[in-house]
Design an enzyme around this catalytic site. Structure first.
Site, PDB file in Angstrom:
ATOM      1  N   CYS B  77       6.624  -3.205  -4.732  1.00 33.73           N
ATOM      2  CA  CYS B  77       6.495  -3.755  -6.072  1.00 33.73           C
ATOM      3  C   CYS B  77       7.860  -3.840  -6.757  1.00 33.73           C
ATOM      4  O   CYS B  77       8.748  -4.536  -6.291  1.00 33.73           O
ATOM      5  CB  CYS B  77       5.482  -2.969  -6.896  1.00 33.73           C
ATOM      6  SG  CYS B  77       4.996  -3.840  -8.408  1.00 33.73           S
ATOM      7  N   HIS B 175       0.748  -3.942  -3.883  1.00 31.19           N
ATOM      8  CA  HIS B 175       0.630  -2.490  -3.750  1.00 31.19           C
ATOM      9  C   HIS B 175      -0.190  -2.130  -2.513  1.00 31.19           C
ATOM     10  O   HIS B 175      -1.408  -2.082  -2.588  1.00 31.19           O
ATOM     11  CB  HIS B 175      -0.036  -1.906  -4.997  1.00 31.19           C
ATOM     12  CG  HIS B 175       0.857  -1.909  -6.190  1.00 31.19           C
ATOM     13  ND1 HIS B 175       1.742  -0.901  -6.456  1.00 31.19           N
ATOM     14  CD2 HIS B 175       1.036  -2.817  -7.172  1.00 31.19           C
ATOM     15  CE1 HIS B 175       2.425  -1.171  -7.549  1.00 31.19           C
ATOM     16  NE2 HIS B 175       2.011  -2.338  -8.015  1.00 31.19           N
ATOM     17  N   GLU B 177      -0.643   0.667  -1.251  1.00 33.72           N
ATOM     18  CA  GLU B 177      -1.349   1.935  -1.494  1.00 33.72           C
ATOM     19  C   GLU B 177      -2.632   1.726  -2.272  1.00 33.72           C
ATOM     20  O   GLU B 177      -3.440   2.644  -2.410  1.00 33.72           O
ATOM     21  CB  GLU B 177      -0.413   2.926  -2.197  1.00 33.72           C
ATOM     22  CG  GLU B 177      -0.147   2.699  -3.686  1.00 33.72           C
ATOM     23  CD  GLU B 177       0.878   1.597  -4.009  1.00 33.72           C
ATOM     24  OE1 GLU B 177       1.237   0.823  -3.109  1.00 33.72           O
ATOM     25  OE2 GLU B 177       1.287   1.518  -5.178  1.00 33.72           O
TER      26      GLU B 177
END
Lengths: 252, 193
Positions: B77, B175, B177
């Site tokens: 990001c 992202h 994650e």
């Protein structure tokens, strides 16, 4: 193509889900982590957790819960309820929340929105707006869980918080909430038109068609519902399949 | 493996830690020059605003260190944007590792670009096992245009760099994650590089 988001919302009291959640395949229906994992598997795009507890002691429990949720789910989630200051936000973001939603605190002190955006970035600042329409006043903003009328006209307020740095607006129509008669298309459309940030529509979902309507007619970027999902009157996979058929871009 | 996540007080390192934990991978959080230098692999997350993130890096002398690293490096990001030359966000000079500009979305669509969007033209071992048009979760208002270093793209509405690769530096705008099983696969792929 950026897809429209479907967001189940869970109310949390003292670390547990409230509202009778009924899932036979979940061992503990009151466990927010179990539920969150289940919704993520079902294809929910995001989750919202609202802390409806009152005491500071219980708020600590909530922060611990946020950490536990972040540990176990791999989709984004927003937390809200009773956030009053920068320090509250810091605790929740550090615990692993992706976004926080603030409501009454922004009304008391609009500058808080700017402060949070500067400190943490707009991407994690959602402003929740509770709105009610009467013939006499038009759409007005309400504070304190919808109990106190403010002088703010809804569209103006949303524009103001977006200008201050809100990254998203979560708009709940009190007229529609709990009715299952559909989202408030007029005010959702007006807000979506007025601001350049994403708008999450909330309040009134009862059928799959209601979701299609709020995306097509009111240009909402996301739609939120609570009991409809919790009581399994509607499940995320069938909703998304329907929306896709209706020409709404969704993640399947 | 000695995996270090750069912790420079700009964003949610916790989410990345948890994502690795779900993969049973141990990582060290650090903003220490020597610890990062000695790592086998480095993950560089980041959310928030570019100029304050650069200040945090400078305060720890990391703006000098990061461009010199030679081990596999993964920016996420804002951590991808910071690798570039310059950002329109606050007209900020960045780390200058990849000679690219970071621009603000100029579109009638909503900004930030927030939600799940598709990855296309996947061209890197970073995406091994992923299908074209796989979904990833994005939240950002600034983007890196397509370039020779682009290894995946996403459209909003014009195509932009979803991921970059330059020497040992890999980076993604979305992202991983927070992008479900596909995101976990990308993290695993990076760790296998």
């Amino acid at each position: 193509m950026l897809t429209k988001r479907i967001i189940p919302c869970l109310d949390i009291k003292n670390g547990r889900c409230v509202k009778g959640v009924q899932f036979e395949n979940i061992r503990d229906a009151g466990d927010p982590v179990e539920l969150a994992k289940w919704y993520a598997q079902q294809g929910a795009d995001e989750l919202v957790f609202l802390d409806i507890t009152a005491t500071n002691e219980e708020r600590k429990t909530f922060a611990e819960l946020v950490r536990d949720i972040a540990r176990h789910i791999d989709i984004p989630f927003t937390v809200g309820g009773g956030i009053g200051a920068v320090a509250d936000v810091e605790v929740l973001l550090m615990a692993g929340a992706d976004k926080v939603s603030i409501n009454s605190a922004a009304i008391r002190n609009p500058h808080l929105v700017a402060e949070l955006a500067k400190r943490f970035g707009s991407q994690c600042v959602t402003v929740a707006v509770d709105t009610k329409h009467t013939e006499a006043t038009g759409w007005k903003v309400f504070a304190r869980a919808g109990t106190v009328e403010t002088p703010h006209a809804t569209v103006d307020w949303c524009r103001q918080v977006a200008d201050l740095g809100a990254g998203e607006i979560l708009l709940t129509s009190m007229n529609n909430d709990g009715t299952k008669a559909g989202f408030a298309l007029d005010i959702t459309g007006a807000v979506s038109e007025a601001v350049s940030v994403p708008v999450v529509a909330s309040g009134g979902a009862g059928t799959m068609q209601h979701f299609a309507d709020v995306f097509h007619q009111a240009k909402a970027d996301a739609a939120l519902a609570a009991s409809l999902f919790h009581f399994r009157e509607l499940e995320v996979p069938e909703l998304k399949a329907f929306l896709k058929q209706e020409g709404v871009d969704v993640r399947i | 493996m000695n995996l270090v996540i750069v912790d420079y007080k700009a964003g949610n390192v916790q989410s990345v830690m948890f994502a690795l934990e779900r993969l049973n991978i141990q990582a060290t959080l650090s903003c220490d020059f020597e610890t990062i230098k000695a790592a086998d692999k480095v993950i560089f997350p980041g959310v928030g605003e570019a100029s304050s993130a650069m200040e945090q890096l400078k305060a720890r002398n990391l703006d000098k260190l990061l461009p010199t690293l030679e081990q596999p490096f993964f920016g996420v990001c804002l951590g991808m944007q910071l690798l570039c030359q310059h950002s329109e966000e606050g007209e900020t000079p960045l780390l200058g590792i990849i000679p690219l500009e970071v621009k603000r979305f100029q579109t009638d669509l909503k900004v930030p670009h927030m939600g799940w969007n598709q990855l296309e033209h996947l061209a890197s071992p970073l995406f091994a096992g992923l299908q074209e048009k796989e979904y990833a979760y994005y939240v950002h208002s600034y983007y890196v245009p397509l370039s020779d270093y682009t290894i995946a793209q996403t459209s909003y509405p014009e195509p932009f760099s979803a991921a970059l690769h330059y020497k040992n530096f890999y980076a993604v705008q979305f992202h991983p994650e927070k992008s479900g099983p596909a995101g976990s696969q990308i993290l695993k792929n990076f760790l296998a590089l």
